[in-house]
Motif scaffolding. Structure first.
Motif, PDB file in Angstrom:
ATOM      1  N   PRO A 170       7.060   4.696   9.721  1.00 37.75           N
ATOM      2  CA  PRO A 170       5.884   5.229  10.339  1.00 37.75           C
ATOM      3  C   PRO A 170       4.359   5.043   9.730  1.00 37.75           C
ATOM      4  O   PRO A 170       3.668   5.205  10.230  1.00 37.75           O
ATOM      5  CB  PRO A 170       6.274   6.684  10.029  1.00 37.75           C
ATOM      6  CG  PRO A 170       7.222   6.946   8.889  1.00 37.75           C
ATOM      7  CD  PRO A 170       8.140   5.452   9.000  1.00 37.75           C
ATOM      8  N   PHE A 171       4.678   4.761   8.264  1.00 36.15           N
ATOM      9  CA  PHE A 171       3.301   4.600   7.810  1.00 36.15           C
ATOM     10  C   PHE A 171       2.851   3.180   8.139  1.00 36.15           C
ATOM     11  O   PHE A 171       1.587   2.982   8.719  1.00 36.15           O
ATOM     12  CB  PHE A 171       3.495   4.210   6.146  1.00 36.15           C
ATOM     13  CG  PHE A 171       2.285   3.980   5.495  1.00 36.15           C
ATOM     14  CD1 PHE A 171       1.615   5.081   4.971  1.00 36.15           C
ATOM     15  CD2 PHE A 171       1.759   2.837   5.005  1.00 36.15           C
ATOM     16  CE1 PHE A 171       0.348   4.851   4.224  1.00 36.15           C
ATOM     17  CE2 PHE A 171       0.737   2.553   4.268  1.00 36.15           C
ATOM     18  CZ  PHE A 171       0.133   3.518   3.795  1.00 36.15           C
ATOM     19  N   ILE A 211       4.183  13.216  10.718  1.00 31.79           N
ATOM     20  CA  ILE A 211       4.114  12.002  11.657  1.00 31.79           C
ATOM     21  C   ILE A 211       5.513  11.515  12.376  1.00 31.79           C
ATOM     22  O   ILE A 211       6.256  11.531  11.631  1.00 31.79           O
ATOM     23  CB  ILE A 211       3.582  10.748  10.855  1.00 31.79           C
ATOM     24  CG1 ILE A 211       2.228  11.161  10.169  1.00 31.79           C
ATOM     25  CG2 ILE A 211       3.244   9.752  11.650  1.00 31.79           C
ATOM     26  CD1 ILE A 211       1.281  11.550  10.975  1.00 31.79           C
ATOM     27  N   ALA A 212       5.455  11.395  13.451  1.00 38.29           N
ATOM     28  CA  ALA A 212       6.672  11.172  14.005  1.00 38.29           C
ATOM     29  C   ALA A 212       7.404   9.791  13.472  1.00 38.29           C
ATOM     30  O   ALA A 212       6.654   8.734  13.434  1.00 38.29           O
ATOM     31  CB  ALA A 212       6.427  10.875  15.680  1.00 38.29           C
ATOM     32  N   ILE A 228       0.836  -1.158  -0.103  1.00 41.33           N
ATOM     33  CA  ILE A 228      -0.014  -0.076   0.174  1.00 41.33           C
ATOM     34  C   ILE A 228       0.718   1.262  -0.046  1.00 41.33           C
ATOM     35  O   ILE A 228       0.629   2.354  -0.688  1.00 41.33           O
ATOM     36  CB  ILE A 228      -0.942   0.023   1.233  1.00 41.33           C
ATOM     37  CG1 ILE A 228      -2.028  -1.239   1.077  1.00 41.33           C
ATOM     38  CG2 ILE A 228      -1.689   1.345   1.296  1.00 41.33           C
ATOM     39  CD1 ILE A 228      -2.690  -1.466   2.312  1.00 41.33           C
ATOM     40  N   PHE A 229       1.826   1.144   0.853  1.00 44.30           N
ATOM     41  CA  PHE A 229       2.834   2.475   0.974  1.00 44.30           C
ATOM     42  C   PHE A 229       3.399   2.747  -0.607  1.00 44.30           C
ATOM     43  O   PHE A 229       3.348   3.694  -0.936  1.00 44.30           O
ATOM     44  CB  PHE A 229       3.897   2.121   1.979  1.00 44.30           C
ATOM     45  CG  PHE A 229       4.576   3.284   2.046  1.00 44.30           C
ATOM     46  CD1 PHE A 229       4.324   4.722   2.753  1.00 44.30           C
ATOM     47  CD2 PHE A 229       6.054   3.296   1.546  1.00 44.30           C
ATOM     48  CE1 PHE A 229       5.323   5.587   2.735  1.00 44.30           C
ATOM     49  CE2 PHE A 229       6.846   4.550   1.915  1.00 44.30           C
ATOM     50  CZ  PHE A 229       6.529   5.637   2.457  1.00 44.30           C
ATOM     51  N   ALA A 242       3.553   1.931  11.137  1.00 49.26           N
ATOM     52  CA  ALA A 242       3.194   2.018  12.434  1.00 49.26           C
ATOM     53  C   ALA A 242       1.919   2.542  12.794  1.00 49.26           C
ATOM     54  O   ALA A 242       1.164   2.340  14.000  1.00 49.26           O
ATOM     55  CB  ALA A 242       4.235   2.901  13.345  1.00 49.26           C
ATOM     56  N   LEU A 243       1.431   3.264  11.864  1.00 48.67           N
ATOM     57  CA  LEU A 243      -0.006   3.777  11.977  1.00 48.67           C
ATOM     58  C   LEU A 243      -1.008   2.455  12.092  1.00 48.67           C
ATOM     59  O   LEU A 243      -2.163   2.920  12.571  1.00 48.67           O
ATOM     60  CB  LEU A 243      -0.344   4.746  10.910  1.00 48.67           C
ATOM     61  CG  LEU A 243       0.237   5.983  10.834  1.00 48.67           C
ATOM     62  CD1 LEU A 243       0.247   6.762   9.417  1.00 48.67           C
ATOM     63  CD2 LEU A 243      -0.084   6.939  11.976  1.00 48.67           C
ATOM     64  N   ALA A 244      -0.807   1.576  11.471  1.00 48.89           N
ATOM     65  CA  ALA A 244      -1.779   0.394  11.728  1.00 48.89           C
ATOM     66  C   ALA A 244      -1.692  -0.401  12.855  1.00 48.89           C
ATOM     67  O   ALA A 244      -2.292  -1.310  13.188  1.00 48.89           O
ATOM     68  CB  ALA A 244      -1.430  -0.621  10.654  1.00 48.89           C
ATOM     69  N   ALA A 245      -0.605   0.150  13.786  1.00 49.03           N
ATOM     70  CA  ALA A 245      -0.425  -0.728  15.007  1.00 49.03           C
ATOM     71  C   ALA A 245      -1.470  -0.407  16.239  1.00 49.03           C
ATOM     72  O   ALA A 245      -2.039   0.797  16.038  1.00 49.03           O
ATOM     73  CB  ALA A 245       1.018  -0.556  15.563  1.00 49.03           C
TER      74      ALA A 245
END
Length: 227
Positions: free
Chosen positions: A221-222, A211-212, A18-19, A224-227
């Motif tokens: 970080p992309f 985004i950090a 996706i990314f 990590a947003l799903a975590a």
């Protein structure tokens, strides 16, 4: 946490695919070939389903976790082709170019502008001022928001400025979105267009440092947003 239950591929593979799609100017068939080279056999239709299903969920998490923005906004629309027809992508950034919100609309009118401003304010708070172009519908939308603020006792009114050159930062920001969508050759359905653009906007926010990242690569970080 975003639920990947039932997926036939590992979560890490899905998120990386996706990314790649929303960050780089590739088509689904291009991405299919890239993944084959990496040993992942997945067809372009499956890639499309992943983007449509998960990108909006990741975008919602990004809005929750993005860095605070300035109270001076720039708002404008750009055009995205869906089913052979032009639709309107409402976008707002702050004076520093940080993404505030975005919304794809089939129409460019008062109702759409008001809906966009209400949505952006719900996420980012009430701005001190908003710079727009000479659009009558955007002006009417902001006036409608000011009426709501006045009668609900929410404090000061929003200062409205119609100065085109002040929107240059947003005009430049549109270019990233257009560059990524160009190889997609238009969208077949409105919902898939909205989902894909949500993912593109998140990748752009990461690129701008909203985004950090903690020194990580752009993809980390992309995911990590799903975590």
């Amino acid at each position: 946490m975003i639920d990947f239950k039932g997926a036939h591929y590992p979560k890490s593979v899905i998120l990386q695919a996706i990314f790649f799609y929303v960050r780089y100017a590739v088509s689904y068939r291009d991405l299919e070939e890239i993944l084959v080279e990496r040993g992942v056999m997945v067809d372009h239709a499956t890639l499309n389903r992943w983007v449509v299903k998960y990108a909006p969920l990741i975008a919602a998490r990004a809005q929750e976790r993005k860095r605070p923005s300035a109270k001076s906004w720039r708002m404008d629309e750009t055009y995205i082709k869906v089913k052979g027809r032009w639709t309107y992508l409402y976008r707002a950034v702050d004076r520093n170019g940080q993404t505030l919100d975005f919304m794809l609309s089939e129409r460019r009118n008062l109702a759409a502008a008001r809906r966009f401003f209400k949505r952006a304010i719900a996420v980012n708070g009430v701005p001190e001022r908003v710079v727009i172009d000479k659009s009558g519908s955007n002006l009417a939308g902001l006036h409608a928001i000011n009426v709501i603020l006045k009668f609900t006792g929410c404090g000061r009114m929003i200062e409205i400025r119609q100065v085109k050159y002040l929107n240059n930062v947003l005009e430049q920001d549109h270019r990233f979105i257009k560059r990524i969508t160009r190889p997609m050759m238009g969208f077949k359905a409105f919902h898939s267009a909205a989902a894909t653009i949500a993912g593109i906007e998140v990748a752009h926010m990461i690129r701008k440092g909203q985004i950090a990242a903690n020194g990580a690569t752009a993809c980390q970080p992309f995911t990590a947003l799903a975590a």
